[in-house]
Design a protein around this motif. Structure first.
Motif: not given
Lengths: 228, 171
Positions: A97, A99, A135-136, A138, A152, A156-157, A160-161, B109-111, B113, B117-118, B122, B171
């Motif tokens: 992580i 951040s 964009p997925d 950081s 990873h 997630q994608n 989600d699908k 925040r940029p970090d 996700y 949809r989730r 879901s 992310r």
């Protein structure tokens, strides 16, 4: 619960470095500048490690070994992180992580595979690349450690699908960018705990070996030695 | 003594200003929308559901901001009163065949996700569980009114048994 991993067949690998390029594009890795490269600070999450071929020269052929983060089952980097920025997820992915990272670099020292990289400078993307950022994933700032996350975000994608379609995750639906790009199918990705999966069969084959196995890190990226 | 008092005063002023700027920054910048959209009229009076305008909420990461065609599905450019200033703005965009340049207010925040949809399809959450009083807004908000702290996310994840794995959101 799946245990994600990968096998890399060294017989099939032609060292084309397609996986390196795919990883850089997928994970927003900026090109290292000349100055940093000269200081040995270039970083690629998937790195080609050169090693000398066996036998006498000139017959011996030098090799390149593709090396992502090996996502160890007993990761030394996690044990030394003072702030919990790196950890092993339930599915065995060693996450980072950004951040939360304070840039102490204990983990880069602890990793026996040198799979972790410190951002020495503010990352910059030249103009054509800046328009193609994923964009997925950081954009990591200066002063943090980064590494392969086994894509990873793709998990997630895919998940989600699958959830949206109210079905379980299909085998092969989640695959890392490097394995997807490999033109010779040297990389096989999947659930190591599923005995039916190709990756688990390969990981348990006679040719399978783990890098620096005696350290007991139990990597989940497993190599297949060259056959004769 | 006077110097000490002045020093403490100036230090407090600096700390206060920094805290204020940081607080303001965390809520995002102040934005002006092209049309003074009234959520109450659309939700309460017209009886619309959120997803009828924010069409991507159940299928995409971002919920989406409505284009003029969505507005014109209900608003009739020939029959309706052009003297109402906000409607006139909409019809102006329609006549010029321009899309409404809505400004995005809430930015994660940029970090982090965050996928609508989730959460919507879901997890089956209602929009107003996070966008608490959006339905009572008569004017568009100037900045994000919802500060999504990690504590708030974790509380809800704990309550609903959702994943608390760091990689599930970061992310």
């Amino acid at each position: 619960m799946a245990r994600w991993g990968m096998t890399i067949d060294l017989d099939r690998c032609t060292a084309c470095q397609g996986c390196v390029t795919a990883c850089q594009a997928e994970n927003n890795l900026p090109p290292t500048g000349m100055d940093d490269a000269n200081k040995g600070r270039n970083y690629t999450w998937m790195e080609m490690i050169p090693f000398a071929g066996e036998g006498e020269r000139p017959k011996a052929i030098d090799r390149l070994l593709p090396r992502p983060c090996l996502h160890c089952d007993h990761p030394p980097c996690v044990k030394v992180c003072p702030v919990g920025a790196t950890f092993k997820s339930e599915e065995g992915i060693v996450g980072q992580i950004f951040s939360r990272c304070i840039g102490c670099r204990y983990c880069t020292t602890a990793c026996p595979y040198t799979a972790r990289y410190f951002n020495w400078t503010t990352p910059q993307w030249p103009e054509p690349l800046a328009k193609h950022l994923n964009p997925d994933v950081s954009l990591r700032p200066k002063g943090v450690v980064e590494k392969c996350t086994l894509c990873h975000h793709r998990l997630q994608n895919a998940r989600d699908k699958a959830r949206a379609e109210n079905r379980p995750l299909r085998p092969g639906e989640y695959i890392s960018a490097c394995a997807e790009a490999c033109p010779t199918d040297a990389m096989v990705f999947g659930d190591l705990d599923n005995p039916e999966s190709e990756v688990s069969k390969l990981a348990n084959s006679q040719r399978a070996f783990k890098l620096l196995e005696d350290l007991g890190t139990e990597p989940k990226v497993i190599y297949l030695r060259e056959g004769n | 003594m006077r110097y000490v008092v002045s020093f403490v005063f100036i230090a407090l002023l600096v700390v206060g200003s920094v805290a204020f700027v940081r607080g303001a920054y965390s809520l995002g910048p102040i934005v002006v929308q092209p049309i003074d959209f009234n959520h109450t009229v659309h939700l309460d009076k017209a009886g619309l559901a959120c997803a009828e305008c924010h069409t991507d909420a159940a299928t995409c990461v971002h919920a989406g901001l409505p284009g003029k065609d969505i507005c014109l599905d209900c608003h009739d450019i020939d029959d309706e009163d052009h003297s109402q200033p906000e409607k006139a703005k909409l019809f102006d965009f329609a006549e010029r065949d321009e899309d409404i340049p809505w400004a995005r207010v809430a930015v994660t925040r940029p970090d982090v996700y965050f996928s609508h949809r989730r959460h919507v399809s879901s997890a089956g959450l209602d929009c107003l569980e996070c966008h608490v009083d959006q339905a009572s807004l008569t004017r568009p908000p100037a900045r994000a009114r919802l500060v999504m702290s990690m504590t708030a996310c974790i509380e809800c994840h704990e309550k609903n048994g959702a994943s608390e794995d760091c990689l599930a959101c970061h992310r």
